[in-house]
Design a protein around this motif. Structure first.
Motif, PDB file in Angstrom:
ATOM      1  N   PRO A 144      -5.645 -51.794   9.523  1.00  0.00           N
ATOM      2  CA  PRO A 144      -6.214 -53.096   9.135  1.00  0.00           C
ATOM      3  C   PRO A 144      -7.537 -52.954   8.380  1.00  0.00           C
ATOM      4  CG  PRO A 144      -5.432 -53.165  11.397  1.00  0.00           C
ATOM      5  CD  PRO A 144      -5.361 -51.731  10.976  1.00  0.00           C
ATOM      6  N   ILE A 145      -7.752 -53.856   7.431  1.00  0.00           N
ATOM      7  CA  ILE A 145      -8.970 -53.863   6.613  1.00  0.00           C
ATOM      8  C   ILE A 145      -9.575 -55.262   6.638  1.00  0.00           C
ATOM      9  CG2 ILE A 145      -9.903 -53.671   4.270  1.00  0.00           C
ATOM     10  CD1 ILE A 145      -7.797 -51.575   3.663  1.00  0.00           C
ATOM     11  N   VAL A 146     -10.890 -55.327   6.800  1.00  0.00           N
ATOM     12  CA  VAL A 146     -11.642 -56.567   6.613  1.00  0.00           C
ATOM     13  C   VAL A 146     -12.641 -56.334   5.490  1.00  0.00           C
ATOM     14  CG1 VAL A 146     -13.373 -58.112   7.624  1.00  0.00           C
ATOM     15  CG2 VAL A 146     -11.351 -57.476   8.945  1.00  0.00           C
ATOM     16  N   VAL A 147     -12.695 -57.271   4.556  1.00  0.00           N
ATOM     17  CA  VAL A 147     -13.592 -57.174   3.405  1.00  0.00           C
ATOM     18  C   VAL A 147     -14.884 -57.915   3.715  1.00  0.00           C
ATOM     19  CG1 VAL A 147     -13.905 -57.823   0.987  1.00  0.00           C
ATOM     20  CG2 VAL A 147     -11.693 -56.937   1.770  1.00  0.00           C
ATOM     21  N   LEU A 148     -16.007 -57.272   3.432  1.00  0.00           N
ATOM     22  CA  LEU A 148     -17.325 -57.837   3.708  1.00  0.00           C
ATOM     23  C   LEU A 148     -18.080 -58.058   2.415  1.00  0.00           C
ATOM     24  CD1 LEU A 148     -19.631 -58.624   5.656  1.00  0.00           C
ATOM     25  CD2 LEU A 148     -20.188 -56.195   5.861  1.00  0.00           C
ATOM     26  N   ASP A 149     -18.642 -59.267   2.257  1.00  0.00           N
ATOM     27  CA  ASP A 149     -19.557 -59.615   1.171  1.00  0.00           C
ATOM     28  C   ASP A 149     -18.866 -59.715  -0.186  1.00  0.00           C
ATOM     29  OD1 ASP A 149     -22.182 -60.425   0.597  1.00  0.00           O
ATOM     30  OD2 ASP A 149     -22.685 -58.482  -0.268  1.00  0.00           O
ATOM     31  N   CYS A 150     -17.604 -60.136  -0.191  1.00  0.00           N
ATOM     32  CA  CYS A 150     -16.889 -60.329  -1.447  1.00  0.00           C
ATOM     33  C   CYS A 150     -15.645 -61.166  -1.171  1.00  0.00           C
ATOM     34  CB  CYS A 150     -16.487 -58.981  -2.055  1.00  0.00           C
ATOM     35  SG  CYS A 150     -15.654 -59.095  -3.650  1.00  0.00           S
ATOM     36  N   TYR A 151     -15.258 -61.993  -2.159  1.00  0.00           N
ATOM     37  CA  TYR A 151     -14.041 -62.781  -1.977  1.00  0.00           C
ATOM     38  C   TYR A 151     -13.417 -63.096  -3.321  1.00  0.00           C
ATOM     39  CZ  TYR A 151     -10.864 -66.606  -0.936  1.00  0.00           C
ATOM     40  OH  TYR A 151      -9.742 -67.386  -0.841  1.00  0.00           O
ATOM     41  N   TYR A 152     -12.100 -62.900  -3.408  1.00  0.00           N
ATOM     42  CA  TYR A 152     -11.281 -63.369  -4.515  1.00  0.00           C
ATOM     43  C   TYR A 152     -10.068 -64.070  -3.919  1.00  0.00           C
ATOM     44  CZ  TYR A 152     -14.092 -60.350  -7.551  1.00  0.00           C
ATOM     45  OH  TYR A 152     -15.126 -59.768  -8.224  1.00  0.00           O
ATOM     46  N   ASP A 153      -9.610 -65.122  -4.560  1.00  0.00           N
ATOM     47  CA  ASP A 153      -8.525 -65.936  -4.001  1.00  0.00           C
ATOM     48  C   ASP A 153      -7.268 -65.131  -3.714  1.00  0.00           C
ATOM     49  OD1 ASP A 153      -9.907 -68.347  -3.919  1.00  0.00           O
ATOM     50  OD2 ASP A 153      -9.415 -68.840  -5.989  1.00  0.00           O
ATOM     51  N   GLU A 154      -6.981 -64.139  -4.537  1.00  0.00           N
ATOM     52  CA  GLU A 154      -5.721 -63.409  -4.389  1.00  0.00           C
ATOM     53  C   GLU A 154      -5.769 -62.300  -3.340  1.00  0.00           C
ATOM     54  OE1 GLU A 154      -7.637 -61.865  -8.285  1.00  0.00           O
ATOM     55  OE2 GLU A 154      -7.679 -63.626  -7.001  1.00  0.00           O
ATOM     56  N   LEU A 155      -6.905 -62.072  -2.718  1.00  0.00           N
ATOM     57  CA  LEU A 155      -7.009 -61.003  -1.722  1.00  0.00           C
ATOM     58  C   LEU A 155      -6.214 -61.333  -0.462  1.00  0.00           C
ATOM     59  CD1 LEU A 155     -10.725 -59.782  -1.726  1.00  0.00           C
ATOM     60  CD2 LEU A 155      -8.744 -58.770  -2.850  1.00  0.00           C
ATOM     61  N   LYS A 156      -5.413 -60.401  -0.027  1.00  0.00           N
ATOM     62  CA  LYS A 156      -4.668 -60.566   1.218  1.00  0.00           C
ATOM     63  C   LYS A 156      -5.354 -59.777   2.326  1.00  0.00           C
ATOM     64  CE  LYS A 156      -0.252 -61.571  -0.984  1.00  0.00           C
ATOM     65  NZ  LYS A 156       1.186 -61.189  -1.132  1.00  0.00           N
ATOM     66  N   TYR A 157      -6.605 -60.106   2.538  1.00  0.00           N
ATOM     67  CA  TYR A 157      -7.427 -59.513   3.589  1.00  0.00           C
ATOM     68  C   TYR A 157      -8.252 -60.627   4.239  1.00  0.00           C
ATOM     69  CZ  TYR A 157      -6.700 -55.040   1.091  1.00  0.00           C
ATOM     70  OH  TYR A 157      -6.159 -53.946   0.463  1.00  0.00           O
ATOM     71  N   ASP A 158      -8.712 -60.373   5.457  1.00  0.00           N
ATOM     72  CA  ASP A 158      -9.767 -61.211   6.009  1.00  0.00           C
ATOM     73  C   ASP A 158     -11.043 -60.905   5.245  1.00  0.00           C
ATOM     74  OD1 ASP A 158      -8.378 -62.420   8.325  1.00  0.00           O
ATOM     75  OD2 ASP A 158      -8.240 -60.353   9.017  1.00  0.00           O
ATOM     76  N   CYS A 159     -11.815 -61.948   4.922  1.00  0.00           N
ATOM     77  CA  CYS A 159     -13.061 -61.777   4.183  1.00  0.00           C
ATOM     78  C   CYS A 159     -14.195 -62.462   4.938  1.00  0.00           C
ATOM     79  CB  CYS A 159     -12.950 -62.358   2.783  1.00  0.00           C
ATOM     80  SG  CYS A 159     -11.705 -61.569   1.740  1.00  0.00           S
ATOM     81  N   VAL A 160     -15.302 -61.763   5.099  1.00  0.00           N
ATOM     82  CA  VAL A 160     -16.488 -62.305   5.759  1.00  0.00           C
ATOM     83  C   VAL A 160     -17.628 -62.221   4.748  1.00  0.00           C
ATOM     84  CG1 VAL A 160     -18.074 -62.107   7.707  1.00  0.00           C
ATOM     85  CG2 VAL A 160     -15.638 -61.547   8.005  1.00  0.00           C
ATOM     86  N   LEU A 161     -18.236 -63.345   4.438  1.00  0.00           N
ATOM     87  CA  LEU A 161     -19.220 -63.355   3.372  1.00  0.00           C
ATOM     88  C   LEU A 161     -20.233 -64.476   3.551  1.00  0.00           C
ATOM     89  CD1 LEU A 161     -17.675 -65.023   0.221  1.00  0.00           C
ATOM     90  CD2 LEU A 161     -16.388 -64.790   2.345  1.00  0.00           C
ATOM     91  N   ILE A 162     -21.210 -64.502   2.673  1.00  0.00           N
ATOM     92  CA  ILE A 162     -22.234 -65.536   2.640  1.00  0.00           C
ATOM     93  C   ILE A 162     -21.650 -66.781   1.982  1.00  0.00           C
ATOM     94  CG2 ILE A 162     -24.546 -66.080   1.786  1.00  0.00           C
ATOM     95  CD1 ILE A 162     -24.778 -62.931   1.326  1.00  0.00           C
ATOM     96  N   ASN A 163     -22.059 -67.956   2.438  1.00  0.00           N
ATOM     97  CA  ASN A 163     -21.678 -69.187   1.757  1.00  0.00           C
ATOM     98  C   ASN A 163     -22.589 -69.346   0.539  1.00  0.00           C
ATOM     99  OD1 ASN A 163     -20.984 -71.764   0.918  1.00  0.00           O
ATOM    100  ND2 ASN A 163     -20.637 -72.493   3.005  1.00  0.00           N
ATOM    101  N   ASN A 164     -22.225 -68.637  -0.524  1.00  0.00           N
ATOM    102  CA  ASN A 164     -23.065 -68.568  -1.709  1.00  0.00           C
ATOM    103  C   ASN A 164     -23.174 -69.908  -2.432  1.00  0.00           C
ATOM    104  OD1 ASN A 164     -23.699 -65.578  -1.983  1.00  0.00           O
ATOM    105  ND2 ASN A 164     -21.477 -65.509  -1.809  1.00  0.00           N
ATOM    106  N   ILE A 165     -22.067 -70.628  -2.499  1.00  0.00           N
ATOM    107  CA  ILE A 165     -22.096 -71.911  -3.205  1.00  0.00           C
ATOM    108  C   ILE A 165     -23.041 -72.878  -2.507  1.00  0.00           C
ATOM    109  CG2 ILE A 165     -20.717 -73.918  -3.868  1.00  0.00           C
ATOM    110  CD1 ILE A 165     -18.330 -72.043  -4.226  1.00  0.00           C
ATOM    111  N   GLN A 166     -22.914 -72.968  -1.184  1.00  0.00           N
ATOM    112  CA  GLN A 166     -23.796 -73.854  -0.411  1.00  0.00           C
ATOM    113  C   GLN A 166     -25.254 -73.441  -0.573  1.00  0.00           C
ATOM    114  OE1 GLN A 166     -25.046 -72.492   3.021  1.00  0.00           O
ATOM    115  NE2 GLN A 166     -25.076 -74.342   4.275  1.00  0.00           N
TER     116      GLN A 166
END
Length: 338
Positions: A144-166
């Motif tokens: 298993p992989i979890v992605v930290l500090d990055c997000y793209y819509d097509e990623l099939k991983y759990d992603c944990v990141l900052i609410n940059n837009i907010q």
């Protein structure tokens, strides 16, 4: 035959202690030295003891810090605090943390093949500098992989990141609430998903407040201190039309710009106000002190490990995008006009 740490140190004329510090993710090592140690280790087949298979009683979490250029995911207080949160949560979960650095200019396939020999139960991928295409290399990894500090819509991983837009929205809205009419943007000239989201938040705040998004107050500068400072001097020497307040993609960009503004005779915040993003320790030490959006770095790292442990326990769960909110920190770099 694999070489020893002492032999590796002799090859590149550094101390064995330096080799140890690199592979144990200790601060105080320059990026050039770190690159040299890791590149030579890969070339000559050096394997640190920490990367050897764990005993049956150990649960190993592998943290991969993926660097395309190292200008953002550098050894800054932001990433030190993030790593500390990861380390503490691993201890709480009775796991052993191993750290690897993946560099774009090295053989990623060979690094991945070597990593598959490590008996880890999950991977935390620190993906700050990664682009969409970079994730394809990890598609067939067996744990298993979890992605930290990055997000793209097509990623099939759990992603944990900052609410940059907010965060960017609230920072820009604060400048507007303080009475500023011409709100500029000091954006990074290096593209990552975090900065793209912050741009979205900045422009959203302008539109929400009825301010035109078509203006000349956007300046692209490097997210590193010295290069950012030189870039901002170049912008100012071209005598552009300037805003009376700026949102910066991060604190380093804000600090570099402030230095350049002062050098060209601008008063801060009387002539120009600036707000940053991240709340790094330098914010309190600057003159004037820098208003910014606080990111809870340790909590961010801990949340990523907690999600990885959930994924390890049940790999059939739906993928989640977990966004951590930011907090406005008001200091002296923003003047209040109303």
């Amino acid at each position: 035959m694999e070489i020893s740490a002492k032999e590796l140190a002799q090859l590149i004329n550094v101390s064995p202690a330096t080799v140890s510090m690199v592979f144990n993710n200790k601060p105080g090592i320059s990026e050039a030295t770190r690159d040299l140690v890791l590149t030579t280790a890969a070339k000559y087949g050096y394997t640190p003891k920490s990367a050897l298979p764990a005993s049956a009683s150990s649960r190993v979490i592998q943290l991969i810090n993926y660097k395309k250029h190292g200008k953002i995911a550098a050894d800054t207080p932001f990433f030190s605090q993030l790593t500390e949160g990861i380390t503490q949560e691993c201890r709480r979960q009775n796991c052993v943390l191993h750290i690897s650095y993946f560099y774009e200019n090295m053989d990623i396939s060979a690094q991945l093949a070597s990593l598959k020999e490590v008996d880890c139960i999950g991977i935390l991928l620190l993906a700050t500098e990664m682009q969409r295409e970079d994730f394809k290399k990890f598609r067939d990894f067996p744990v298993p992989i979890v992605v930290l500090d990055c997000y793209y819509d097509e990623l099939k991983y759990d992603c944990v990141l900052i609410n940059n837009i907010q965060g960017a929205f609230n920072a820009t809205s604060y400048l507007i609430k303080c009475g500023h009419k011409k709100i500029g943007y000091l954006r990074s000239n290096l593209e990552i998903s975090n900065f793209a989201e912050r741009a979205d938040g900045y422009y959203k705040a302008l539109r929400t407040n009825g301010i035109s998004t078509s203006h000349p107050y956007v300046h692209a500068i490097s997210p590193t201190a010295e290069e950012g400072y030189q870039d901002m001097l170049t912008v100012l020497d071209a005598d552009p039309e300037l805003a009376d307040a700026y949102f910066a993609d991060n604190d380093i960009i804000a600090a570099a710009a402030m230095k350049a503004f002062r050098e060209r005779g601008f008063r801060l915040p009387e002539d120009i106000s600036i707000i940053g993003f991240d709340d790094m320790p330098l914010c309190d030490m600057m003159v004037p002190s820098l208003s910014t959006m606080r990111v809870r770095k340790q909590e961010l790292g801990a949340a990523a490990i907690a999600r990885l442990m959930d994924r390890i326990a049940d790999n059939k769960k739906e993928y989640l995008k977990i966004s951590m909110s930011t907090q406005l920190i008001k200091r002296e770099s923003v003047s209040v006009l109303t």
